[in-house]
Design a protein around this motif. Structure first.
Motif, PDB file in Angstrom:
ATOM      1  N   LEU A  21      29.004  38.867  36.922  1.00 41.52           N
ATOM      2  CA  LEU A  21      29.425  39.747  38.012  1.00 41.52           C
ATOM      3  C   LEU A  21      30.904  39.596  38.372  1.00 41.52           C
ATOM      4  O   LEU A  21      31.585  40.605  38.580  1.00 41.52           O
ATOM      5  CB  LEU A  21      28.550  39.516  39.246  1.00 41.52           C
ATOM      6  CG  LEU A  21      27.144  40.125  39.182  1.00 41.52           C
ATOM      7  CD1 LEU A  21      26.347  39.741  40.435  1.00 41.52           C
ATOM      8  CD2 LEU A  21      27.222  41.641  39.053  1.00 41.52           C
ATOM      9  N   PRO A  22      31.457  38.384  38.472  1.00 41.86           N
ATOM     10  CA  PRO A  22      32.890  38.283  38.815  1.00 41.86           C
ATOM     11  C   PRO A  22      33.785  39.031  37.828  1.00 41.86           C
ATOM     12  O   PRO A  22      34.729  39.717  38.241  1.00 41.86           O
ATOM     13  CB  PRO A  22      33.150  36.775  38.795  1.00 41.86           C
ATOM     14  CG  PRO A  22      31.824  36.168  39.122  1.00 41.86           C
ATOM     15  CD  PRO A  22      30.816  37.047  38.433  1.00 41.86           C
ATOM     16  N   ALA A  23      33.504  38.921  36.531  1.00 44.09           N
ATOM     17  CA  ALA A  23      34.325  39.620  35.537  1.00 44.09           C
ATOM     18  C   ALA A  23      34.156  41.124  35.669  1.00 44.09           C
ATOM     19  O   ALA A  23      35.134  41.888  35.541  1.00 44.09           O
ATOM     20  CB  ALA A  23      33.938  39.161  34.126  1.00 44.09           C
ATOM     21  N   LEU A  24      32.931  41.582  35.930  1.00 45.21           N
ATOM     22  CA  LEU A  24      32.684  43.003  36.104  1.00 45.21           C
ATOM     23  C   LEU A  24      33.443  43.532  37.320  1.00 45.21           C
ATOM     24  O   LEU A  24      34.066  44.607  37.263  1.00 45.21           O
ATOM     25  CB  LEU A  24      31.184  43.254  36.266  1.00 45.21           C
ATOM     26  CG  LEU A  24      30.748  44.698  36.551  1.00 45.21           C
ATOM     27  CD1 LEU A  24      31.205  45.630  35.438  1.00 45.21           C
ATOM     28  CD2 LEU A  24      29.227  44.765  36.725  1.00 45.21           C
ATOM     29  N   VAL A  25      33.420  42.780  38.408  1.00 43.83           N
ATOM     30  CA  VAL A  25      34.119  43.204  39.624  1.00 43.83           C
ATOM     31  C   VAL A  25      35.629  43.219  39.398  1.00 43.83           C
ATOM     32  O   VAL A  25      36.322  44.129  39.860  1.00 43.83           O
ATOM     33  CB  VAL A  25      33.737  42.292  40.810  1.00 43.83           C
ATOM     34  CG1 VAL A  25      34.683  42.502  41.991  1.00 43.83           C
ATOM     35  CG2 VAL A  25      32.292  42.564  41.240  1.00 43.83           C
ATOM     36  N   ARG A  26      36.157  42.238  38.690  1.00 49.55           N
ATOM     37  CA  ARG A  26      37.596  42.228  38.395  1.00 49.55           C
ATOM     38  C   ARG A  26      37.991  43.470  37.611  1.00 49.55           C
ATOM     39  O   ARG A  26      39.028  44.095  37.878  1.00 49.55           O
ATOM     40  CB  ARG A  26      37.977  40.964  37.628  1.00 49.55           C
ATOM     41  CG  ARG A  26      38.054  39.707  38.482  1.00 49.55           C
ATOM     42  CD  ARG A  26      38.780  38.580  37.757  1.00 49.55           C
ATOM     43  NE  ARG A  26      38.098  38.176  36.522  1.00 49.55           N
ATOM     44  CZ  ARG A  26      37.144  37.254  36.464  1.00 49.55           C
ATOM     45  NH1 ARG A  26      36.751  36.641  37.561  1.00 49.55           N
ATOM     46  NH2 ARG A  26      36.587  36.930  35.309  1.00 49.55           N
ATOM     47  N   PRO A 226      31.204  35.242  46.529  1.00 50.18           N
ATOM     48  CA  PRO A 226      31.243  36.672  46.834  1.00 50.18           C
ATOM     49  C   PRO A 226      30.383  37.095  48.013  1.00 50.18           C
ATOM     50  O   PRO A 226      30.567  38.174  48.561  1.00 50.18           O
ATOM     51  CB  PRO A 226      30.717  37.308  45.544  1.00 50.18           C
ATOM     52  CG  PRO A 226      29.785  36.277  44.981  1.00 50.18           C
ATOM     53  CD  PRO A 226      30.413  34.952  45.306  1.00 50.18           C
ATOM     54  N   LEU A 227      29.410  36.259  48.410  1.00 45.38           N
ATOM     55  CA  LEU A 227      28.507  36.651  49.487  1.00 45.38           C
ATOM     56  C   LEU A 227      29.087  36.307  50.845  1.00 45.38           C
ATOM     57  O   LEU A 227      29.537  35.174  51.078  1.00 45.38           O
ATOM     58  CB  LEU A 227      27.156  35.953  49.333  1.00 45.38           C
ATOM     59  CG  LEU A 227      26.191  36.520  48.306  1.00 45.38           C
ATOM     60  CD1 LEU A 227      24.948  35.641  48.217  1.00 45.38           C
ATOM     61  CD2 LEU A 227      25.791  37.945  48.658  1.00 45.38           C
ATOM     62  N   PRO A 228      29.085  37.258  51.771  1.00 47.21           N
ATOM     63  CA  PRO A 228      29.520  36.935  53.130  1.00 47.21           C
ATOM     64  C   PRO A 228      28.551  35.956  53.790  1.00 47.21           C
ATOM     65  O   PRO A 228      27.390  35.824  53.389  1.00 47.21           O
ATOM     66  CB  PRO A 228      29.489  38.292  53.843  1.00 47.21           C
ATOM     67  CG  PRO A 228      29.505  39.312  52.759  1.00 47.21           C
ATOM     68  CD  PRO A 228      28.781  38.682  51.610  1.00 47.21           C
ATOM     69  N   VAL A 229      29.033  35.281  54.807  1.00 45.80           N
ATOM     70  CA  VAL A 229      28.210  34.438  55.671  1.00 45.80           C
ATOM     71  C   VAL A 229      27.915  35.232  56.937  1.00 45.80           C
ATOM     72  O   VAL A 229      28.831  35.809  57.543  1.00 45.80           O
ATOM     73  CB  VAL A 229      28.936  33.122  56.025  1.00 45.80           C
ATOM     74  CG1 VAL A 229      28.135  32.315  57.046  1.00 45.80           C
ATOM     75  CG2 VAL A 229      29.192  32.298  54.767  1.00 45.80           C
TER      76      VAL A 229
END
Length: 287
Positions: A21-26, A226-229
C-alpha cells in the motif's frame, strides 16, 4: 443487480497486500500531483484551513500532504480490516457519558478516516447510530460512497438517514443511545471557525440541549503509520453552559486544534462550510 465497475475495481484494490500500500499511495500521489488542477485544488483546500490559523505554514507542503492523504483515504476504505481498527484514545470518556443514560451526541467533522473511526469505536463494543445522507444507501450510489457506508456500518452501527426527522434523533437520545453527527455540514448558523466567519450547522448542540444529552467530540490525529488515531474528548454537559452558543463555541474549540495541526486529514474542507453573504457597500445600500 451486478456491482458497478467501480465496486469491482474497489474489491481488487482491497486485495492489494498491505505491505504494498505505501508504494501504491506514493505512485498515486505523484501522478495526481503532476496535474495542475489537482495542485491548485489542494492549495485552495489547505489555504482555507491555514490562511488565518497558521499563516506562516508552507502551503505547498501542506497541499502535497493533502494529496497524499486523499490517496490513502481512497485505498484504506477498501481495506476493511485496516480502516476499522484505528487506535482509539479516550474511550473512557464516551463510556462514562453513555452510562449516564441521557444519551450522547458524538460530534465529528470530516477529518481523518471518520467512517473507519466510527467502526473502530463499534469494534470496542459501543453501538452507534450514524447520521448519514440517504444517498449513501441507494444501490445506484457511486461505488466509493457505497463502500464508505459499508465501512461505517461494518461493526454494528445503525444508519440514521438525515431525512428521518428530528423526532427520530430525539428518540435515539431519549433512549440513551449514541448518535454520531457531523458538525461541519451545511446549515444556517453563523459561527467562527478556522479564523473565519462561516455558516454552519447548530444541529449537534441543538439536539444536546433539547434532550440533556452529553456531547463528546471525536477528532483524529496522525502519528506513526497511515492510520489516524481517534481521540474521544471529555464530555460536555449542556447544563454546564450558560447558553447553547457557549456550548457550540466550546465544541468548535475542541475540533479546531487537530484540524489545524493535521490539515491534510480534512476531506475537501471548502465543501463543508458556507461563507456569509457579503455586506452591501454604502453605495449599494443607497440604491
Amino acid at each position: 443487480m451486478k456491482p458497478s465497475t467501480e465496486l469491482r475495481i474497489g474489491r481488487v484494490r482491497g486485495a492489494v497486500p498491505r505491505a504494498l500500500l505505501p508504494a501504491l499511495v506514493r505512485t498515486r500521489t505523484a501522478l495526481a500531483w503532476s496535474q495542475v488542477k489537482v495542485r491548485d485544488d489542494a492549495r485552495e483546500q489547505m489555504r482555507f484551513v491555514l490562511e488565518h490559523t497558521r499563516p506562516d505554514a508552507d502551503l505547498d507542503a501542506a497541499a502535497r500532504a493533502y494529496v497524499e492523504r486523499q490517496a490513502w483515504r481512497g485505498e484504506l476504505r477498501w481495506h476493511l480490516d485496516l480502516v476499522t481498527d484505528q487506535r482509539v484514545e479516550g474511550l473512557e470518556h464516551l463510556l462514562a457519558a453513555r452510562d449516564r443514560g441521557r444519551g450522547v451526541v458524538l460530534s465529528h467533522m470530516h477529518h481523518g478516516q471518520f467512517e473507519g473511526a466510527m467502526a473502530s469505536i463499534g469494534r470496542r463494543g459501543v453501538q452507534l447510530h450514524a447520521m448519514g445522507d440517504p444517498r449513501l444507501l441507494t444501490p445506484d450510489a457511486p461505488g466509493w460512497m457505497q463502500q464508505h457506508a459499508k465501512v461505517a456500518q461494518s461493526q454494528g452501527a445503525v444508519p440514521v438517514l438525515s431525512t428521518a426527522g428530528t423526532e427520530a434523533m430525539l428518540g435515539i437520545l431519549g433512549d440513551g443511545g449514541v448518535l454520531t453527527i457531523a458538525s461541519d455540514v451545511p446549515g444556517r448558523t453563523p459561527m467562527r471557525f478556522l479564523g473565519r466567519e462561516l455558516i454552519g450547522s447548530f444541529g449537534a448542540v441543538r439536539l444536546a440541549v433539547a434532550t440533556g444529552a452529553q456531547v463528546v467530540a471525536m477528532t483524529s490525529e496522525l502519528h506513526d503509520g497511515p492510520l489516524p488515531v481517534v481521540r474521544l474528548h471529555e464530555p460536555l454537559d449542556p447544563v454546564d453552559f450558560p447558553s447553547a452558543q457557549k456550548l457550540l463555541e466550546t465544541l468548535l474549540a475542541t475540533h479546531e486544534p487537530p484540524i489545524v495541526r493535521w490539515p491534510e486529514l480534512y476531506d475537501i474542507p471548502t465543501s463543508h462550510w458556507s461563507l456569509p453573504a457579503a455586506t452591501p457597500t454604502a453605495q449599494e445600500n443607497d440604491g
